[in-house]
Scaffold this motif. Structure first.
Motif, mmCIF file in Angstrom:
data_model
loop_
_atom_site.group_PDB
_atom_site.id
_atom_site.type_symbol
_atom_site.label_atom_id
_atom_site.label_comp_id
_atom_site.label_asym_id
_atom_site.label_seq_id
_atom_site.Cartn_x
_atom_site.Cartn_y
_atom_site.Cartn_z
ATOM 1 N N GLU A 21 0.817 -1.214 0.000
ATOM 2 C CA GLU A 21 0.000 0.000 0.000
ATOM 3 C C GLU A 21 0.856 1.271 0.000
ATOM 4 O O GLU A 21 0.381 2.335 -0.341
ATOM 5 N N GLU A 22 2.103 1.174 0.384
ATOM 6 C CA GLU A 22 2.974 2.345 0.415
ATOM 7 C C GLU A 22 3.571 2.656 -0.955
ATOM 8 O O GLU A 22 4.239 3.659 -1.129
ATOM 9 N N SER A 23 3.353 1.810 -1.920
ATOM 10 C CA SER A 23 3.918 1.992 -3.251
ATOM 11 C C SER A 23 3.468 3.320 -3.852
ATOM 12 O O SER A 23 2.363 3.765 -3.633
ATOM 13 N N GLU A 24 4.307 3.922 -4.634
ATOM 14 C CA GLU A 24 3.999 5.196 -5.274
ATOM 15 C C GLU A 24 3.730 5.010 -6.758
ATOM 16 O O GLU A 24 4.191 5.774 -7.586
ATOM 17 N N TRP A 27 -1.907 6.062 -10.921
ATOM 18 C CA TRP A 27 -3.328 5.859 -10.626
ATOM 19 C C TRP A 27 -4.062 5.498 -11.911
ATOM 20 O O TRP A 27 -3.717 5.958 -12.987
ATOM 21 N N ARG A 79 -4.635 2.830 -7.163
ATOM 22 C CA ARG A 79 -3.188 2.927 -7.331
ATOM 23 C C ARG A 79 -2.686 1.597 -7.881
ATOM 24 O O ARG A 79 -3.020 0.533 -7.380
ATOM 25 N N ILE A 81 -0.060 -1.019 -8.043
ATOM 26 C CA ILE A 81 1.008 -1.333 -7.095
ATOM 27 C C ILE A 81 2.078 -2.247 -7.651
ATOM 28 O O ILE A 81 3.067 -2.508 -6.981
#
Length: 125
Positions: A21-24, A27, A79, A81
Protein backbone atom coordinates in the motif's frame (compact mmCIF):
# COMPACT_ATOMS: atom_id res chain seq x y z
CA UNK A 1 16.61 -27.94 -13.56
CA UNK A 2 12.91 -28.47 -14.26
CA UNK A 3 12.05 -27.79 -10.57
CA UNK A 4 14.03 -24.54 -10.71
CA UNK A 5 12.04 -23.48 -13.78
CA UNK A 6 8.72 -24.18 -12.02
CA UNK A 7 9.86 -22.30 -8.92
CA UNK A 8 10.90 -19.32 -11.03
CA UNK A 9 7.56 -19.35 -12.89
CA UNK A 10 5.65 -19.40 -9.59
CA UNK A 11 7.74 -16.51 -8.29
CA UNK A 12 6.79 -14.37 -11.29
CA UNK A 13 3.15 -15.50 -11.11
CA UNK A 14 2.70 -14.41 -7.50
CA UNK A 15 4.73 -11.20 -7.70
CA UNK A 16 1.57 -9.29 -8.62
CA UNK A 17 -0.18 -10.49 -5.47
CA UNK A 18 2.13 -8.59 -3.15
CA UNK A 19 0.06 -5.70 -1.82
CA UNK A 20 2.37 -2.84 -0.93
CA UNK A 21 0.00 0.00 0.00
CA UNK A 22 2.97 2.35 0.41
CA UNK A 23 3.92 1.99 -3.25
CA UNK A 24 4.00 5.20 -5.27
CA UNK A 25 2.70 3.71 -8.52
CA UNK A 26 0.46 5.50 -11.02
CA UNK A 27 -3.33 5.86 -10.63
CA UNK A 28 -5.93 4.25 -12.90
CA UNK A 29 -9.62 5.19 -13.20
CA UNK A 30 -11.97 2.33 -12.32
CA UNK A 31 -14.87 1.55 -14.67
CA UNK A 32 -17.71 0.03 -12.60
CA UNK A 33 -20.28 -2.48 -13.87
CA UNK A 34 -23.01 -1.09 -11.60
CA UNK A 35 -23.62 2.44 -10.30
CA UNK A 36 -26.77 2.70 -8.17
CA UNK A 37 -28.46 3.81 -4.96
CA UNK A 38 -28.20 0.92 -2.52
CA UNK A 39 -29.88 2.56 0.49
CA UNK A 40 -31.67 5.70 1.65
CA UNK A 41 -32.26 6.93 5.16
CA UNK A 42 -33.86 10.37 5.32
CA UNK A 43 -31.72 12.73 3.23
CA UNK A 44 -28.73 10.35 3.29
CA UNK A 45 -28.07 8.17 0.25
CA UNK A 46 -25.68 5.27 -0.09
CA UNK A 47 -24.44 4.92 -3.66
CA UNK A 48 -22.64 1.73 -4.60
CA UNK A 49 -20.37 0.82 -7.49
CA UNK A 50 -19.29 -2.75 -8.19
CA UNK A 51 -16.79 -4.44 -10.47
CA UNK A 52 -16.69 -8.24 -10.70
CA UNK A 53 -13.34 -8.42 -12.47
CA UNK A 54 -10.97 -5.74 -11.19
CA UNK A 55 -7.19 -5.95 -11.36
CA UNK A 56 -4.88 -7.79 -8.96
CA UNK A 57 -2.57 -4.77 -9.43
CA UNK A 58 -4.95 -2.36 -7.68
CA UNK A 59 -3.84 -1.18 -4.26
CA UNK A 60 -5.23 1.83 -2.42
CA UNK A 61 -8.45 3.37 -3.75
CA UNK A 62 -9.17 7.09 -3.84
CA UNK A 63 -12.64 8.63 -4.29
CA UNK A 64 -13.25 11.97 -5.95
CA UNK A 65 -16.72 13.44 -5.43
CA UNK A 66 -17.66 16.91 -6.58
CA UNK A 67 -20.94 18.82 -6.51
CA UNK A 68 -22.24 21.48 -8.90
CA UNK A 69 -25.77 22.52 -7.95
CA UNK A 70 -27.84 19.32 -7.87
CA UNK A 71 -25.31 17.33 -9.90
CA UNK A 72 -22.82 15.05 -8.13
CA UNK A 73 -19.84 13.68 -10.07
CA UNK A 74 -18.01 10.61 -8.77
CA UNK A 75 -14.74 8.98 -9.84
CA UNK A 76 -12.77 6.23 -8.13
CA UNK A 77 -9.05 5.78 -8.79
CA UNK A 78 -6.91 2.75 -7.96
CA UNK A 79 -3.19 2.93 -7.33
CA UNK A 80 -1.29 0.47 -9.53
CA UNK A 81 1.01 -1.33 -7.09
CA UNK A 82 2.87 -3.64 -9.45
CA UNK A 83 3.87 -3.80 -13.09
CA UNK A 84 3.69 -7.60 -13.03
CA UNK A 85 0.24 -8.95 -12.15
CA UNK A 86 -1.55 -12.24 -12.22
CA UNK A 87 -4.44 -12.63 -14.63
CA UNK A 88 -7.00 -13.06 -11.90
CA UNK A 89 -10.24 -11.16 -11.39
CA UNK A 90 -10.58 -9.33 -8.10
CA UNK A 91 -14.14 -8.29 -7.25
CA UNK A 92 -14.73 -5.05 -5.41
CA UNK A 93 -17.61 -2.95 -4.16
CA UNK A 94 -17.32 0.67 -3.11
CA UNK A 95 -19.96 2.74 -1.29
CA UNK A 96 -20.32 6.51 -1.04
CA UNK A 97 -22.41 8.19 1.64
CA UNK A 98 -23.95 11.44 0.37
CA UNK A 99 -26.17 13.75 2.42
CA UNK A 100 -28.61 15.64 0.17
CA UNK A 101 -29.30 19.18 1.42
CA UNK A 102 -33.04 19.41 0.59
CA UNK A 103 -35.86 17.73 -1.31
CA UNK A 104 -35.48 17.93 -5.08
CA UNK A 105 -34.16 16.16 -8.14
CA UNK A 106 -30.48 15.16 -8.13
CA UNK A 107 -28.26 13.78 -10.88
CA UNK A 108 -25.40 11.40 -10.09
CA UNK A 109 -22.68 10.91 -12.69
CA UNK A 110 -19.84 8.44 -12.74
CA UNK A 111 -17.01 10.16 -14.63
CA UNK A 112 -14.16 8.52 -16.55
CA UNK A 113 -11.54 10.57 -18.43
CA UNK A 114 -13.65 13.73 -18.01
CA UNK A 115 -16.63 12.03 -19.71
CA UNK A 116 -19.86 10.79 -18.13
CA UNK A 117 -19.71 6.98 -18.24
CA UNK A 118 -22.96 6.37 -16.35
CA UNK A 119 -25.65 8.56 -14.84
CA UNK A 120 -28.97 8.40 -13.03
CA UNK A 121 -31.45 10.83 -11.52
CA UNK A 122 -32.84 10.54 -7.98
CA UNK A 123 -35.90 12.38 -6.63
CA UNK A 124 -35.82 13.21 -2.91
CA UNK A 125 -39.30 14.05 -1.58
Amino acid sequence: MRIFGYALALLFLFTGCINNEESEGPWEEIRPETFEVSAQQGNALTIRITQSCGSACWGALEDRISKDGNVYSITTLARIISEVCTLQCVAYSREYEIELPAPGQYTFRYVLADTTADEFTFELN
